[in-house]
Write a protein that holds these residues in place. Structure first.
Motif, mmCIF file in Angstrom:
data_model
loop_
_atom_site.group_PDB
_atom_site.id
_atom_site.type_symbol
_atom_site.label_atom_id
_atom_site.label_comp_id
_atom_site.label_asym_id
_atom_site.label_seq_id
_atom_site.Cartn_x
_atom_site.Cartn_y
_atom_site.Cartn_z
ATOM 1 N N PRO A 226 0.824 -1.211 0.000
ATOM 2 C CA PRO A 226 0.000 0.000 0.000
ATOM 3 C C PRO A 226 0.859 1.264 0.000
ATOM 4 C CG PRO A 226 0.064 -0.997 2.181
ATOM 5 C CD PRO A 226 0.729 -1.969 1.259
ATOM 6 N N THR A 227 0.281 2.338 -0.439
ATOM 7 C CA THR A 227 0.942 3.642 -0.450
ATOM 8 C C THR A 227 0.406 4.478 0.700
ATOM 9 O OG1 THR A 227 1.215 3.588 -2.849
ATOM 10 C CG2 THR A 227 1.360 5.735 -1.773
ATOM 11 N N PHE A 228 1.323 5.003 1.508
ATOM 12 C CA PHE A 228 0.937 5.806 2.658
ATOM 13 C C PHE A 228 1.159 7.283 2.310
ATOM 14 C CE2 PHE A 228 2.140 1.647 4.092
ATOM 15 C CZ PHE A 228 1.209 1.330 5.073
ATOM 16 N N THR A 229 0.091 7.979 2.120
ATOM 17 C CA THR A 229 0.203 9.386 1.728
ATOM 18 C C THR A 229 -0.988 10.176 2.245
ATOM 19 O OG1 THR A 229 0.493 10.899 -0.139
ATOM 20 C CG2 THR A 229 -0.939 9.004 -0.489
ATOM 21 N N ASP A 230 -0.757 11.410 2.527
ATOM 22 C CA ASP A 230 -1.792 12.342 2.955
ATOM 23 C C ASP A 230 -1.706 13.553 2.037
ATOM 24 O OD1 ASP A 230 -3.280 14.381 4.195
ATOM 25 O OD2 ASP A 230 -3.013 13.486 6.164
ATOM 26 N N GLY A 231 -2.638 13.653 1.134
ATOM 27 C CA GLY A 231 -2.579 14.696 0.116
ATOM 28 C C GLY A 231 -2.521 16.103 0.668
ATOM 29 N N LEU A 232 -3.127 16.332 1.826
ATOM 30 C CA LEU A 232 -3.149 17.671 2.397
ATOM 31 C C LEU A 232 -1.837 18.040 3.070
ATOM 32 C CD1 LEU A 232 -6.728 17.733 3.991
ATOM 33 C CD2 LEU A 232 -5.977 18.784 1.859
ATOM 34 N N ARG A 233 -1.142 17.026 3.638
ATOM 35 C CA ARG A 233 0.048 17.328 4.437
ATOM 36 C C ARG A 233 1.355 16.960 3.737
ATOM 37 N NH1 ARG A 233 -3.672 14.953 7.995
ATOM 38 N NH2 ARG A 233 -4.486 16.354 9.605
ATOM 39 N N THR A 234 1.379 15.849 2.997
ATOM 40 C CA THR A 234 2.642 15.362 2.438
ATOM 41 C C THR A 234 2.894 15.820 1.012
ATOM 42 O OG1 THR A 234 1.617 13.292 1.663
ATOM 43 C CG2 THR A 234 2.520 13.317 3.901
ATOM 44 N N ASN A 235 1.965 16.535 0.410
ATOM 45 C CA ASN A 235 2.132 16.982 -0.968
ATOM 46 C C ASN A 235 3.358 17.887 -1.093
ATOM 47 O OD1 ASN A 235 1.507 17.330 -3.695
ATOM 48 N ND2 ASN A 235 0.303 19.174 -3.272
ATOM 49 N N MET A 236 4.228 17.568 -2.064
ATOM 50 C CA MET A 236 5.431 18.357 -2.352
ATOM 51 C C MET A 236 6.484 18.269 -1.236
ATOM 52 S SD MET A 236 4.804 19.782 -5.334
ATOM 53 C CE MET A 236 5.935 21.158 -5.433
ATOM 54 N N ARG A 237 6.368 17.299 -0.348
ATOM 55 C CA ARG A 237 7.354 17.116 0.713
ATOM 56 C C ARG A 237 8.178 15.862 0.460
ATOM 57 N NH1 ARG A 237 6.475 19.736 6.015
ATOM 58 N NH2 ARG A 237 4.551 20.950 6.002
ATOM 59 N N THR A 238 9.459 15.917 0.807
ATOM 60 C CA THR A 238 10.364 14.782 0.673
ATOM 61 C C THR A 238 10.427 14.024 1.990
ATOM 62 O OG1 THR A 238 11.717 16.023 -0.890
ATOM 63 C CG2 THR A 238 12.720 14.091 0.113
ATOM 64 N N VAL A 239 10.413 12.692 1.906
ATOM 65 C CA VAL A 239 10.575 11.864 3.103
ATOM 66 C C VAL A 239 12.049 11.897 3.518
ATOM 67 C CG1 VAL A 239 10.415 9.541 4.064
ATOM 68 C CG2 VAL A 239 8.643 10.364 2.510
ATOM 69 N N THR A 240 12.316 12.233 4.777
ATOM 70 C CA THR A 240 13.695 12.338 5.260
ATOM 71 C C THR A 240 14.124 11.148 6.110
ATOM 72 O OG1 THR A 240 12.896 13.662 7.134
ATOM 73 C CG2 THR A 240 13.704 14.848 5.180
ATOM 74 N N SER A 241 13.170 10.433 6.725
ATOM 75 C CA SER A 241 13.521 9.243 7.505
ATOM 76 C C SER A 241 12.280 8.406 7.764
ATOM 77 C CB SER A 241 14.186 9.620 8.839
ATOM 78 O OG SER A 241 13.246 10.209 9.717
ATOM 79 N N ILE A 242 12.505 7.119 8.043
ATOM 80 C CA ILE A 242 11.436 6.182 8.392
ATOM 81 C C ILE A 242 11.933 5.326 9.555
ATOM 82 C CG2 ILE A 242 10.062 4.194 7.622
ATOM 83 C CD1 ILE A 242 10.168 5.309 4.807
ATOM 84 N N ALA A 243 11.071 5.075 10.534
ATOM 85 C CA ALA A 243 11.457 4.260 11.688
ATOM 86 C C ALA A 243 10.249 3.484 12.195
ATOM 87 C CB ALA A 243 12.032 5.133 12.804
ATOM 88 N N TRP A 244 10.484 2.230 12.600
ATOM 89 C CA TRP A 244 9.422 1.365 13.111
ATOM 90 C C TRP A 244 9.306 1.506 14.626
ATOM 91 C CZ3 TRP A 244 5.960 -1.303 10.224
ATOM 92 C CH2 TRP A 244 6.262 -1.481 8.875
ATOM 93 N N SER A 245 8.108 1.292 15.121
ATOM 94 C CA SER A 245 7.875 1.307 16.562
ATOM 95 C C SER A 245 8.511 0.074 17.195
ATOM 96 C CB SER A 245 6.371 1.313 16.861
ATOM 97 O OG SER A 245 6.121 1.042 18.226
ATOM 98 N N PRO A 246 9.204 0.223 18.337
ATOM 99 C CA PRO A 246 9.807 -0.940 18.990
ATOM 100 C C PRO A 246 8.795 -1.845 19.677
ATOM 101 C CG PRO A 246 10.123 1.013 20.330
ATOM 102 C CD PRO A 246 9.480 1.479 19.056
#
Length: 290
Positions: free
Chosen positions: A52-72
């Motif tokens: 699946p694609t995780f995106t929020d058109g109102l908040r993530t539009n035109m923004r670059t992902v800088t990091s990803i981290a999983w919950s421990p």
């Protein structure tokens, strides 16, 4: 019907129902277990499947992902941090971290904001409701998912870093506590006494060469990432935007002073991540396994 108590109850109930409905996406509820398998039905499973694609058109539009981290703690929960807003007309804050659940890709579980662009973020290793981030302003930001979407604590602009923080890590301290080690792009290392004490760093170190010639000592140290050598939280390897790897120590010891002891020009492009293989019981972590 319009009371805050009912609205909170209704919002939480809708979230639970939405999670339950998405549980069947990867499971065929119409499957016939008694059906004989035909050769035509045998299909080779792909090693990599589009998810699946995780995106929020109102908040993530035109923004670059800088990091990803999983919950421990929660296996379905992860966070993504985003660069500053590109739309100069937008009133949204530059700093953005979205906490997603793999069960609900259509919307984030939590939306966290701050005034400076977030360059790296992670969950606290033993406090799953705490999110820590390094920002473009040099501040270390702390959110509490159980409280609000704005920071509950942050470092001062006059204490600690004055350059962007692209790398940080939670390291074990005494009495089962954790300290935060952060490194800014100018080679400045700060250690913070957990998330409740960010008034000033408990230790600071400007990374410089130890016991080297003057021409090497004058070299500018730029750091974008780092990784610890096994479980030795005093030894770390730092990567730079010049493609250089630095071997450094944080604390003073009987055989080595704090600072950079060696370096190697490893790449011709910027190094954005440094990682060793996970430690294996009974086997040492070798530099060759970087």
């Amino acid at each position: 019907m319009r009371t805050d108590k009912f609205l909170n109850f209704f919002k939480k109930s809708c979230t639970v129902i939405e999670r339950a409905l998405t549980q069947n996406d990867d499971f065929d509820i119409t499957i016939n277990y008694s059906k004989k398998e035909e050769k035509a039905d045998q299909k080779e499973e792909a090693w990599i499947k589009p998810g699946p694609t995780f995106t929020d058109g109102l908040r993530t539009n035109m923004r670059t992902v800088t990091s990803i981290a999983w919950s421990p703690k929660h296996k379905d929960l992860f966070l993504a941090s985003y660069a500053e807003q590109q739309n100069i007309m937008s009133m949204d804050p530059d700093g953005l971290v979205l906490v997603w659940s793999t069960h609900t890709p259509s919307r984030p579980e939590y939306t966290l904001t701050c005034q400076s662009a977030v360059l790296v973020a992670q969950f606290h290793p033993v406090k799953p409701n705490i999110v820590i981030a390094g920002t473009k302003s040099g501040q270390v930001i702390v959110w509490d998912l159980s409280v609000k979407s704005t920071p509950v604590n942050r470092t001062s602009l006059s204490q600690g870093h004055t350059h962007p923080v692209y790398a940080m890590s939670s390291v074990p301290a005494v009495n089962k506590a954790y300290s935060i080690l952060s490194v800014s792009t100018d080679g400045h290392v700060c250690i913070w006494q957990d998330t409740d004490h960010l008034e000033e760093p408990s230790m600071e170190l400007d990374l410089t060469f130890v016991g080297r010639k003057n021409d090497v000592k004058d070299r500018d140290i730029t750091t974008t990432c780092f990784g610890f050598v096994g479980r030795d939280f005093n030894s770390l390897i730092l990567g730079s935007d010049e493609g250089v790897l630095y071997n450094a120590r944080i604390y003073d010891g009987p055989n080595a002073a704090p600072g950079i002891h060696s370096y190697v020009s490893a790449h011709v492009a910027p190094i954005s991540n440094v990682c060793f293989r996970p430690p294996i019981k009974g086997l040492p972590t070798l530099m060759s396994e970087l």
